[in-house]
Design an enzyme around this catalytic site. Structure first.
Site, PDB file in Angstrom:
ATOM      1  N   GLU A  93      -5.486  -3.984  18.518  1.00 19.19           N
ATOM      2  CA  GLU A  93      -4.004  -5.035  18.752  1.00 19.19           C
ATOM      3  C   GLU A  93      -2.905  -4.230  18.152  1.00 19.19           C
ATOM      4  O   GLU A  93      -3.352  -3.053  16.781  1.00 19.19           O
ATOM      5  CB  GLU A  93      -4.353  -6.390  17.832  1.00 19.19           C
ATOM      6  CG  GLU A  93      -3.055  -6.730  17.094  1.00 19.19           C
ATOM      7  CD  GLU A  93      -2.788  -7.733  16.530  1.00 19.19           C
ATOM      8  OE1 GLU A  93      -3.715  -8.586  15.646  1.00 19.19           O
ATOM      9  OE2 GLU A  93      -2.007  -8.647  15.920  1.00 19.19           O
ATOM     10  N   ASP A 133      -3.556  -1.125  -0.403  1.00 18.30           N
ATOM     11  CA  ASP A 133      -1.750  -1.111   0.071  1.00 18.30           C
ATOM     12  C   ASP A 133      -1.574  -1.025  -1.303  1.00 18.30           C
ATOM     13  O   ASP A 133      -2.007  -1.955  -2.381  1.00 18.30           O
ATOM     14  CB  ASP A 133      -0.754  -2.165   0.530  1.00 18.30           C
ATOM     15  CG  ASP A 133       0.710  -2.575   0.564  1.00 18.30           C
ATOM     16  OD1 ASP A 133       0.867  -3.440   0.773  1.00 18.30           O
ATOM     17  OD2 ASP A 133       1.077  -1.407  -0.175  1.00 18.30           O
ATOM     18  N   ASP A 192       1.507  -0.953  -4.123  1.00 20.11           N
ATOM     19  CA  ASP A 192       3.270  -1.139  -4.033  1.00 20.11           C
ATOM     20  C   ASP A 192       3.623  -1.103  -5.399  1.00 20.11           C
ATOM     21  O   ASP A 192       3.485  -1.979  -6.249  1.00 20.11           O
ATOM     22  CB  ASP A 192       3.700  -2.762  -3.714  1.00 20.11           C
ATOM     23  CG  ASP A 192       4.919  -2.847  -2.746  1.00 20.11           C
ATOM     24  OD1 ASP A 192       5.774  -2.428  -4.218  1.00 20.11           O
ATOM     25  OD2 ASP A 192       5.812  -3.178  -1.722  1.00 20.11           O
TER      26      ASP A 192
END
Lengths: 451, 437
Positions: free
Chosen positions: B55, B123, B125
């Protein structure tokens, strides 16, 4: 596994292995049809007991004791040699019952794995090793040279989790970290280049993960087989039993109200306010408001009232009084009286119908215009909160109830409501509306010998 | 209609996306990275459907978000990108069937539309560190706080390699204020959600929110080897030599109170407070005040005279609170989570999401990462067109691309090839064996 009809066939005197069964393949035993169902029900009591204990947040030691008690209470057999067979047979029957949907499979998997882990822990060290060998696990015992080189690190891990330092002869196993996710998550093992080093008292985690993984795959296969061939083949014999088993309620059925626990029509209003569970309160209020209830509601409330002690004649009077404000007396007699009599076993096949358990009510599907079902499940948050406030539940308790609802523990939500309304604890939990009623009456009329 | 991305007109974006050089390397990334199966089908053991089951998602202007995009070849992907000009390209999992055909598959039963492979991703941040950085807040990042990302990379990268045995790891600048990590080993791609959650939890040390006082709790008589190593090799040194001074952690009352809050011993904290409130009269320079106070705190906590439980690891807990990596757990736990593709342009900053070499991460400077504008300038200044493939190599992006290819892509492709060959040979062997009746 072959199931035979009625006559008593001696079950083969097989050597009963004393270790924990792994349920790898269906046993080649003959089972009587009655045992097929009864064994499964007994095991289901154990699994449901575990499920209940876990949702109540019981601590680990309490759960271990609970499991022992449940197993001893339910999984015995008059013939000692049959105990192992009962264990195996009941597991495989329940596989048929619980393989059929994702939700059922998930529940069964969790409970059987939990059960397996408790039982594994109780086995002796040799028995545990024997079981590990049976599992065909990708593990290796750590050799002494490697152990010495890692001893410091292994010791650090032990100390970090409050365990004693490993002795010189401690046995450690090396497995791919993927096999022990919960130990990795808790940083309870030393990891090196993709391998986890587990201590012998951590083996239960490895074995439990394997057990779960095998059973998960087996359930999918069982479901396929069931749907494609077995269900049709067995439609006159096993299928009805299997389908009934998963919704079976395992407590008293309240079909015969004990003692002279009768109530009269004039008592109902007061009793509804003080001792009806929310589902019945709601139905009762709607009946009073609309002077009508659809079929589902009539069944749920009507049978409940029967269980509470309302006699047939009084029931007929009660329903007629409400309905005749909307329909004529003749029409009531024609269309509704029959149904009420039917519930009391005076019509048709004369079955004395039993009041619905919580499980059955929760699973019902009320549609437009219906008021039956379980409010904790079927009401919107807003409506449920309003209903609870109306019952007199304080806002703090309402939040606790809503929390249970969010986690889909509807019966626990009802239990909390009971506790809030009666300012008293309900240790057994609510499983049946009539139980709610009788427990409530016990608290409100302690001197009465009725209930 | 002109849409501006940090001052760059949309036309420039599409012009960038149409640069042949870029397309080649994007194609390379997509083609090489995603088609473990050797899409050109040279090897009989490769799965032709693999790439088509991956995808992608595109974010277009006007906040249009297109999910479940799939392509049967790299050129199909390329054409779609050129045609749609997405702001952002996310990469999702490889599903059991082509995502564009997902509606044909029933939810129940065996024919389920479900992820079957997905890289292990992380991830990190900078906004999650807002409570411990005083130089910036929110979207800003500077050279004083960026090192928090550097040490996060070091801690996690070492653990992924040494503890979990992974090898094919790509760290990428997220374009503004964080980093992403892609673990691409076969073993990692095949992890279940439960196993991913276990890895995320292994890394989970900093817990809590504004309602909790202490967010790092290190109980136990010793630290787990992973935490101990992180502390001694990375965190302690960073805290003491860099963070203390760059963030002036003890310079004001508000700041040192925050640290004192983490110490569960009233008598101790009041003693320290007393010292520091008096300190205005001291002669030590302002520069050293943070280190001095830290030393005083350490001395008190480690003096061995504590009566209160929970002080044993207090020093480490403070260091961990400020420096230990704060991961977004949800990103890592589920296979179906989408993550921005490397080499994308960040829509708000215009910076290219370039790879970061974990061995040189201390040298990485987010403020000098090439932007789209710079890149286009460099490409336009190119003059005579040379070898198409070399175009980007000449730009500021050249180094990143070279690093990407040689340190990450080539070894990964080699390893995938070996995997395919070995499993193919095993299959052949098995079928040979089964033929002997």
């Amino acid at each position: 596994m072959e199931t035979v009809r009625t006559q008593r066939k001696p079950l083969s005197k097989e050597v009963v292995v004393p270790t924990l069964p792994l349920y790898r393949s269906p046993p080649s035993l003959e089972v009587r049809l009655e045992d097929f169902e009864l064994f499964a029900i007994d095991r289901l009591r154990v699994l449901k007991g575990i499920s209940d204990g876990l949702s109540r947040g019981k601590k680990h030691e309490e759960m271990e004791q609970l499991e022992k008690d449940l197993w001893n209470k339910n999984m015995r057999h008059p013939q000692a040699s049959e105990i192992a067979n009962k264990d195996i047979i009941s597991h495989f029957v329940l596989r048929l019952v619980y393989c059929r949907t994702e939700e059922l499979r998930k529940w069964f998997l969790s409970m059987e794995t939990a059960l397996f882990r408790y039982r594994f822990r109780q086995e002796s060290a040799e028995a545990q090793r024997a079981l590990m060998a049976e599992f065909d696990l990708p593990y290796k015992a750590v050799g002494s040279a490697e152990f010495e080189s890692l001893r410091d690190k292994l010791g650090q891990v032990s100390r970090s989790i409050g365990q004693p330092l490993p002795t010189a002869d401690a046995i450690f196993y090396k497995v791919p970290f993927e096999e022990v996710p919960e130990l990795v998550a808790g940083r309870r093992v030393f990891l090196h280049k993709g391998h986890a080093y587990i201590a012998s008292n951590q083996v239960v985690s490895l074995v439990g993960t394997q057990f779960r993984s095998h059973l998960s795959k087996a359930l999918i296969l069982t479901n396929r087989k069931w749907t494609s061939t077995v269900r049709e083949q067995e439609k006159d014999r096993l299928t009805p039993i299997v389908e009934a088993l998963c919704t079976s309620y395992l407590g008293p059925d309240y079909s015969q109200p004990k003692g002279f626990a009768e109530i009269s029509v004039k008592d109902i209003n007061e009793l509804a306010r003080s001792s009806f569970p929310l589902c019945m309160r709601h139905l009762f209020e709607k009946l009073k408001e609309d002077h009508h209830l659809k079929h589902g509601g009539r069944m749920q409330l009507g049978l409940f009232l029967k269980g509470v002690g309302l006699k047939l004649d009084d029931a007929l009077m009660f329903w007629k009084a409400e309905f005749s404000q909307k329909v004529s007396a003749e029409r009531f007699d024609k269309e509704y009286a029959y149904g009420i009599r039917h519930n009391y076993g005076r019509e048709g096949k004369r079955t004395d119908y039993t009041p619905y358990s919580c499980q059955k009510i929760i699973l019902s599907t009320p549609g437009v215009g219906d008021h039956h079902g379980c409010p904790y499940r079927h009401f919107s948050d807003e409506n449920l909160r309003a209903a609870l406030s109306k019952m007199g539940v304080n806002s703090r308790a309402v939040e606790d109830v809503m929390d249970k609802v969010r986690n889909r523990h509807y019966q626990l939500a009802c239990t909390l409501t009971f506790e809030a309304v009666h300012a008293s604890s309900c240790d057994s939990g609510i499983n049946h509306p009539n139980q709610y009623f009788s427990d409530s009456q016990k608290l409100l009329q302690p001197k009465s010998t009725q209930f | 209609m002109l849409i501006f991305i940090n001052g760059c007109p949309m036309e420039m974006v599409s012009s960038y996306l149409n640069q042949p050089g870029l397309q080649t390397h994007l194609k390379y990334w997509v083609f090489g990275h995603m088609s473990w199966a050797y899409l050109d089908g040279k090897h009989p053991g490769c799965d032709q459907s693999y790439f088509g089951r991956r995808e992608f998602s595109f974010t277009l202007d006007n906040d249009i978000y297109l999910r479940f995009q799939s392509f049967n070849s790299a050129s199909e992907l390329e054409n779609s990108i050129k045609e749609k000009c997405p702001f952002k390209i996310d990469i999702g999992p490889v599903y059991s069937v082509d995502p564009s055909k997902r509606h044909a598959y029933a939810q129940t039963g065996d024919n389920v539309f479900t992820p079957v492979e997905r890289e292990l991703i992380f991830d990190i941040d900078m906004t999650d560190y807002d409570d411990v950085r005083y130089c910036c807040a929110g979207a800003d990042v500077c050279l004083d706080c960026w090192p928090l990302m550097t040490i996060a990379i070091k801690v996690i990268d070492t653990a992924l390699r040494d503890d979990f045995g992974f090898n094919h790891i790509l760290w990428v600048y997220s374009g503004r204020r964080g980093v992403h990590c892609w673990v691409c080993d076969g073993k990692a791609r095949r992890l279940t959600n439960e196993q991913r959650a276990a890895i995320a939890d292994y890394f989970h040390v900093y817990k809590g929110n504004e309602n909790s006082q202490k967010k790092v709790s290190l109980t136990g008589a010793a630290l787990h080897p992973f935490l101990a190593r992180s502390y001694t090799e990375v965190l302690r040194n960073f805290f003491e030599t860099k963070l203390l001074s760059s963030q002036n952690l003890f310079s004001t009352e508000e700041r040192y109170e925050k640290i004192l809050d983490m110490i569960p011993d009233e008598s101790l904290t009041s003693e320290l407070r007393g010292k520091w409130q008096d300190n205005k009269r001291s002669t030590s320079s302002k520069k050293d005040i943070d280190s001095i106070r830290w030393e005083q705190l350490k001395t008190m906590l480690q003096s061995g005279k504590q009566k209160v439980q929970g002080l044993r690891r207090c020093v480490e807990e403070i260091v961990f609170s400020f420096t230990y990596p704060r991961l977004d757990m949800e990103v890592s736990k589920h296979m179906n989570h989408l993550l921005k593709a490397p080499f994308c342009v960040h829509p708000k900053t215009g910076r290219i999401c370039v790879p970061i070499d974990p061995n040189e991460c201390e040298e990485f400077n987010p403020t000098t990462v090439p932007t789209l504008a710079t890149l286009l300038e460099e490409l336009n200044m190119g003059g005579v067109r040379q070898e198409v493939n070399d175009e980007l190599d000449r730009t500021s992006l050249g180094e990143s691309i070279r690093f990407f290819r040689s340190s990450f892509l080539q070894p990964l492709l080699k390893s995938c090839k070996e995997e395919i060959e070995s499993s193919y040979n095993t299959k052949l062997q098995r079928s040979k064996n089964s033929l002997t009746w």
